[in-house]
Write a protein that holds these residues in place. Structure first.
Motif, short mmCIF file in Angstrom:
data_model
loop_
_atom_site.label_atom_id
_atom_site.label_comp_id
_atom_site.label_asym_id
_atom_site.label_seq_id
_atom_site.Cartn_x
_atom_site.Cartn_y
_atom_site.Cartn_z
N THR A 1 8.83 17.91 15.21
CA THR A 1 8.14 16.62 15.29
C THR A 1 9.01 15.58 15.96
O THR A 1 8.56 14.83 16.84
N SER B 1 9.37 16.12 19.67
CA SER B 1 8.15 15.83 20.42
C SER B 1 8.07 14.36 20.83
O SER B 1 7.45 14.02 21.84
N THR B 2 8.70 13.49 20.07
CA THR B 2 8.69 12.06 20.40
C THR B 2 9.71 11.70 21.47
O THR B 2 9.62 10.65 22.11
N TYR C 1 2.38 10.27 13.52
CA TYR C 1 2.88 11.62 13.71
C TYR C 1 2.41 12.53 12.56
O TYR C 1 2.27 12.08 11.42
#
Length: 347
Positions: free
Chosen positions: A83, A86-87, A132
């Motif tokens: 996660t 992904s940012t 998210y």
């Protein structure tokens, strides 16, 4: 019989040193004695008075580093690492990401008794997280590291161990924050939190390329304040601070045995020096500004690494740059964006 004459200057020095050490002995545990007289914490507000004494007065440096490594530890869980990767915030703008997290937590923990300010930080943190896909168990695991890791670090490097009352205070403070974040199924005690942390790591902590990417960028941030010629040694120290499970999950090599041994010696020495030779702090170690400046911004007292917010920040604009001016309570954010852009150029 000949009488040995001790030079006056030497005698004065001996007396002065003895007086200083006695003063340290008397004052060093004064804060612990104050905490012992305080009521047992039963919720976040009652726990915060104790927490602030621990984190900002008695063990500020250890607590700060413990929380840094608590976050670092969570990068060993592939679902969390995926996660975050992904940012691209942690891999491309790690310094900025660190400061955003640091100052949001500072606003909550340092200004807990200011509802508008603390509430604005909670609202901002919840807004960012809402964008998210984070599952409840991962939230719980991060929570356990924030609760349990400071106690482990204080045990390892602090001049004394935390008491049961202090551990309970830490538990109640972070559970209060977790409840505000909507985290569910929270373990019911400090000890249960630590058991959850251990079990979650046994089940989920394993190597992934996302873990390794985060480990590389975060290690680079940790080492950015170290002179270049010392960074190879400092890298080994970072690896030595990690247990084998975390090293495996991050793709770190096992450090030379001498580094692990040296770290334990340094830790023991730091304990003894702090316990017997260092007077307690006279002022709290705080990051966030006491009040806004003439531009309506909080200019931080301390940046741990390169200053992202040298011009100051508005709480509602903390977070990724593309979210400045968005979310509850935000303003246009143009000035903040301009400041952040110039800060990124300096980095």
């Amino acid at each position: 019989m000949e009488v040995i004459q001790i030079p006056f200057s030497l005698a004065t020095a001996v007396v002065a040193i003895a007086a200083y050490l006695l003063t340290v002995k008397f004052l060093r545990y004064r804060l612990a004695r104050e905490i012992e007289k305080m009521p047992d914490p039963t919720d976040g507000p009652s726990g915060m008075a104790i927490y602030q004494k621990i984190a900002f007065w008695d063990f500020p440096f250890i607590t700060q580093k413990a929380l840094e490594f608590a976050l670092f530890r969570t990068y060993g869980i592939p679902s969390i690492a995926k996660t975050l990767c992904s940012t691209k915030e942690m891999t491309q703008r790690c310094n900025r990401r660190y400061d955003d997290t640091s100052f949001l937590l500072a606003e909550i923990l340092e200004h807990f008794n200011e509802p508008a300010r603390c509430g604005a930080a909670m609202k901002r943190m919840n807004y960012i997280h809402s964008l998210y896909p984070i599952n409840n168990d991962d939230y719980l695991y991060v929570l356990t590291t924030f609760i349990c890791e400071p106690g482990k670090w204080i045990e390892r490097f602090g001049y004394r161990s935390l008491t049961t009352k202090e551990k309970n205070a830490i538990y109640h403070v972070w559970v209060h924050i977790a409840t505000e974040m909507g985290i569910r199924e929270i373990p019911t005690s400090y000890e249960a939190m630590c058991r959850f942390e251990e079990q979650y790591e046994r089940t989920h902590m394993r190597y992934s390329e996302h873990n390794a990417a985060l480990a590389e960028s975060t290690s680079a941030l940790f080492l950015s304040i170290i002179p270049a010629f010392l960074r190879p040694i400092a890298t080994q120290v970072v690896h030595a601070l990690c247990d084998q499970r975390l090293r495996d999950a991050m793709g770190f090599s096992t450090p030379v045995r001498g580094y692990t041994w040296s770290l334990e010696v340094v830790g023991w020495t730091a304990k003894m020096v702090a316990r017997h030779c260092m007077l307690p702090r006279r002022t709290p170690h705080l990051q966030a500004a006491d009040k806004v400046d003439e531009n309506g911004k909080y200019v931080p007292k301390i940046h741990a690494y390169k200053p992202t917010y040298k011009c100051g920040y508005r709480i509602e604009d903390l977070g990724p740059e593309h979210l400045v001016g968005k979310g509850p309570g935000t303003v246009t954010g143009k000035t903040t964006k301009r400041c952040l852009r110039s800060a990124s150029l300096r980095q």
